[in-house]
Design a protein around this motif. Structure first.
Motif, short mmCIF file in Angstrom:
data_model
loop_
_atom_site.label_atom_id
_atom_site.label_comp_id
_atom_site.label_asym_id
_atom_site.label_seq_id
_atom_site.Cartn_x
_atom_site.Cartn_y
_atom_site.Cartn_z
N ILE A 292 4.87 11.61 -15.12
CA ILE A 292 4.00 10.58 -15.68
C ILE A 292 4.77 9.30 -16.02
O ILE A 292 4.18 8.20 -16.11
N ASN A 293 6.08 9.39 -16.15
CA ASN A 293 6.88 8.21 -16.47
C ASN A 293 6.87 7.18 -15.34
O ASN A 293 7.25 6.02 -15.53
N ASN A 294 6.46 7.60 -14.13
CA ASN A 294 6.38 6.67 -13.00
C ASN A 294 5.08 5.86 -13.00
O ASN A 294 4.84 5.05 -12.12
N GLU A 295 4.26 6.11 -14.01
CA GLU A 295 2.97 5.42 -14.12
C GLU A 295 3.14 3.90 -14.18
O GLU A 295 2.32 3.15 -13.64
N LYS A 296 4.20 3.46 -14.84
CA LYS A 296 4.43 2.02 -14.97
C LYS A 296 4.60 1.35 -13.61
O LYS A 296 4.21 0.19 -13.41
N LYS A 297 5.19 2.07 -12.67
CA LYS A 297 5.40 1.51 -11.35
C LYS A 297 4.07 1.25 -10.64
O LYS A 297 3.89 0.24 -9.96
N VAL A 298 3.11 2.17 -10.81
CA VAL A 298 1.77 1.98 -10.24
C VAL A 298 1.13 0.73 -10.81
O VAL A 298 0.60 -0.12 -10.09
N LEU A 299 1.18 0.60 -12.13
CA LEU A 299 0.58 -0.57 -12.78
C LEU A 299 1.31 -1.84 -12.36
O LEU A 299 0.68 -2.91 -12.23
N GLY A 300 2.60 -1.74 -12.12
CA GLY A 300 3.37 -2.91 -11.68
C GLY A 300 2.92 -3.39 -10.31
O GLY A 300 2.79 -4.60 -10.07
N ASP B 32 4.36 10.08 -7.01
CA ASP B 32 5.47 10.32 -7.95
C ASP B 32 4.96 10.47 -9.37
O ASP B 32 5.47 11.29 -10.15
N SER B 33 3.93 9.69 -9.72
CA SER B 33 3.40 9.73 -11.08
C SER B 33 2.66 11.03 -11.37
O SER B 33 2.58 11.46 -12.53
N PHE C 211 0.82 -1.21 0.00
CA PHE C 211 0.00 0.00 0.00
C PHE C 211 0.86 1.26 0.00
O PHE C 211 0.55 2.24 -0.68
N LEU C 212 1.93 1.25 0.78
CA LEU C 212 2.83 2.40 0.82
C LEU C 212 3.54 2.58 -0.52
O LEU C 212 3.68 3.70 -1.02
N ASP C 213 4.00 1.46 -1.12
CA ASP C 213 4.65 1.53 -2.44
C ASP C 213 3.68 2.10 -3.47
O ASP C 213 4.04 2.95 -4.29
N LEU C 214 2.42 1.63 -3.42
CA LEU C 214 1.41 2.10 -4.36
C LEU C 214 1.16 3.59 -4.18
O LEU C 214 1.11 4.35 -5.16
N THR C 215 1.02 4.01 -2.95
CA THR C 215 0.75 5.42 -2.67
C THR C 215 1.90 6.31 -3.12
O THR C 215 1.69 7.35 -3.78
N ASN C 216 3.11 5.91 -2.77
CA ASN C 216 4.27 6.71 -3.17
C ASN C 216 4.40 6.77 -4.70
O ASN C 216 4.79 7.80 -5.27
N SER C 217 4.06 5.67 -5.34
CA SER C 217 4.14 5.63 -6.82
C SER C 217 3.10 6.55 -7.45
O SER C 217 3.36 7.21 -8.46
N SER D 155 -10.91 -2.88 -14.50
CA SER D 155 -11.52 -1.63 -14.06
C SER D 155 -10.68 -0.94 -12.99
O SER D 155 -10.57 0.29 -12.96
N VAL D 156 -10.07 -1.74 -12.14
CA VAL D 156 -9.22 -1.18 -11.09
C VAL D 156 -8.01 -0.48 -11.72
O VAL D 156 -7.67 0.66 -11.34
N LYS D 157 -7.38 -1.12 -12.69
CA LYS D 157 -6.20 -0.52 -13.33
C LYS D 157 -6.57 0.76 -14.07
O LYS D 157 -5.85 1.76 -14.00
N VAL D 158 -7.70 0.75 -14.76
CA VAL D 158 -8.15 1.95 -15.48
C VAL D 158 -8.40 3.09 -14.51
O VAL D 158 -8.01 4.24 -14.75
N ALA D 159 -9.04 2.77 -13.40
CA ALA D 159 -9.35 3.79 -12.40
C ALA D 159 -8.08 4.43 -11.84
O ALA D 159 -8.02 5.65 -11.63
N PHE D 160 -7.05 3.63 -11.63
CA PHE D 160 -5.81 4.18 -11.07
C PHE D 160 -5.06 5.03 -12.11
O PHE D 160 -4.42 6.02 -11.75
N ILE D 161 -5.16 4.66 -13.37
CA ILE D 161 -4.59 5.52 -14.42
C ILE D 161 -5.29 6.85 -14.42
O ILE D 161 -4.66 7.92 -14.56
N GLN D 162 -6.61 6.85 -14.27
CA GLN D 162 -7.37 8.09 -14.23
C GLN D 162 -7.01 8.94 -13.01
O GLN D 162 -6.97 10.17 -13.08
N ILE D 163 -6.75 8.27 -11.90
CA ILE D 163 -6.31 9.00 -10.69
C ILE D 163 -5.00 9.72 -10.97
O ILE D 163 -4.83 10.90 -10.64
#
Length: 342
Positions: A239-247, A234-235, A225-231, A331-339
């Protein structure tokens, strides 16, 4: 082997957690010999309603005999109630008072309550009824007017934690301090639920470290959760850090865990970040205290509360969107990209 919730269930007023004012009133009634014939104990699950009833019954009869316990959820019809009323007219053969503890009393039918009405208005001298319910609003007002009603409150987190630590000491568990703190926070004021969580974790290992606890209780790793939040933060900057969120999301999805549960738990986590951002105090959150340094880092940017509020709003919408989705990962991944892209 007995479950811990049974083994460590309080038998006396002294051991009951978090209901001091109620215990004090009952103690005074016993001292002044002002025992009532009808009690109604109301409150959330696991806060001690039946336990208080048993402890009171034990004191009233000086430890002699046992109360008659009835589950109203399966004995709620008018014929069941008439049988109880008939039994209430007879004297106890092994104690001074015949005491009935009727659990889940809100399940009693309307006809059952009507049958009870006259008996509760003029109860037999040596008979005591103790009703317990999580839903007092379902108990007719005509009944509530004929009983002494007590509203039990949720048990404070610190008292639950203290009880859990006592059990751990008695059982010889190890590395339990942080897990006791965490379990106490997530048990929502219910001692029984907290002990049940502890029992489940201890069945896995006598070492109750926080990682074992999170794993066994089916909760997601706060590290993820902390990695996701920090990513995400950062994103928003790059925006180049977006891949880390999806990872991170891909890793959670590939672990086989329920993504709907992930959304619920992550939203709760972000709410805790908001609380910490506002108050700088881990005790107002459900997070383990050992994470404070990492939490402090995660919220250390300008406009943090605004960003976290935005994430919560998006997660609320996502939660409704995937409610009936059999495969919500996309849907979860799409929502986080939108965030991220806002």
């Amino acid at each position: 082997m007995k479950a811990l919730s049974v083994k460590y269930r309080p038998e006396t007023f002294e051991d009951i957690c978090g209901q001091n004012s109620i215990v004090k009133i009952l103690e005074r009634q016993l001292e002044k010999n002002r025992i009532k014939n009808c009690y109604l104990f109301c409150g959330p699950s696991g806060t001690g309603k039946t336990t208080i009833g048993r402890a009171l019954a034990k004191r009233i009869n000086n430890g002699k005999g046992k109360p008659i316990e009835i589950d109203a959820a399966s004995n709620n019809g008018v014929d069941n109630i008439r049988n109880i009323i008939a039994e209430a007219q007879t004297r106890s053969i092994d104690s001074e008072y015949k005491i009935f503890i009727i659990d889940e009393c809100h399940a009693i039918s309307t006809q059952g309550w009507q049958a009870f009405l006259k008996t509760l208005e003029e109860p037999p001298e040596k008979t005591i009824f103790m009703f317990c319910t999580t839903n007092p609003e379902k108990v007719p007002v005509t009944i509530q007017n004929r009983v002494m009603k007590f509203n039990l409150s949720k048990v404070p987190t610190l008292e639950i934690k203290s009880r859990l630590e006592y059990i751990c000491q008695q059982e010889g568990f190890k590395n339990y301090e942080e897990s006791c703190d965490y379990i106490a926070k997530i048990s929502n004021g219910g001692v029984r639920d907290a002990i049940a969580y502890l029992d489940k974790v201890s069945d896995y290992s006598e070492s109750l470290d926080i990682d074992n606890t999170l794993n066994i209780l089916g909760n997601y790793s706060y590290v993820d959760f902390l990695d996701l939040t920090n990513s995400i933060v950062d994103s928003m900057i790059d925006i180049n850090n977006e891949k880390k969120v999806l990872g991170v999301l891909e890793s959670i999805d590939s672990s086989g865990k329920d993504m709907k549960n992930f959304v619920d738990q992550y939203m709760s986590f972000v709410l805790d970040l908001i609380k910490y951002s506002l108050f700088k105090d881990m005790s107002v959150t459900k997070l383990p205290t050992s994470l404070e340094d990492k939490v402090k880092y995660a919220v250390s940017f300008e406009g943090n509360v605004s960003v976290f509020n935005k994430i919560v709003d998006s997660l609320l919408n996502l939660k409704n969107q995937i409610r009936y989705d059999s495969n919500p990962a996309l849907s979860v991944k799409v929502a986080f990209i939108q965030i991220i892209r806002g």
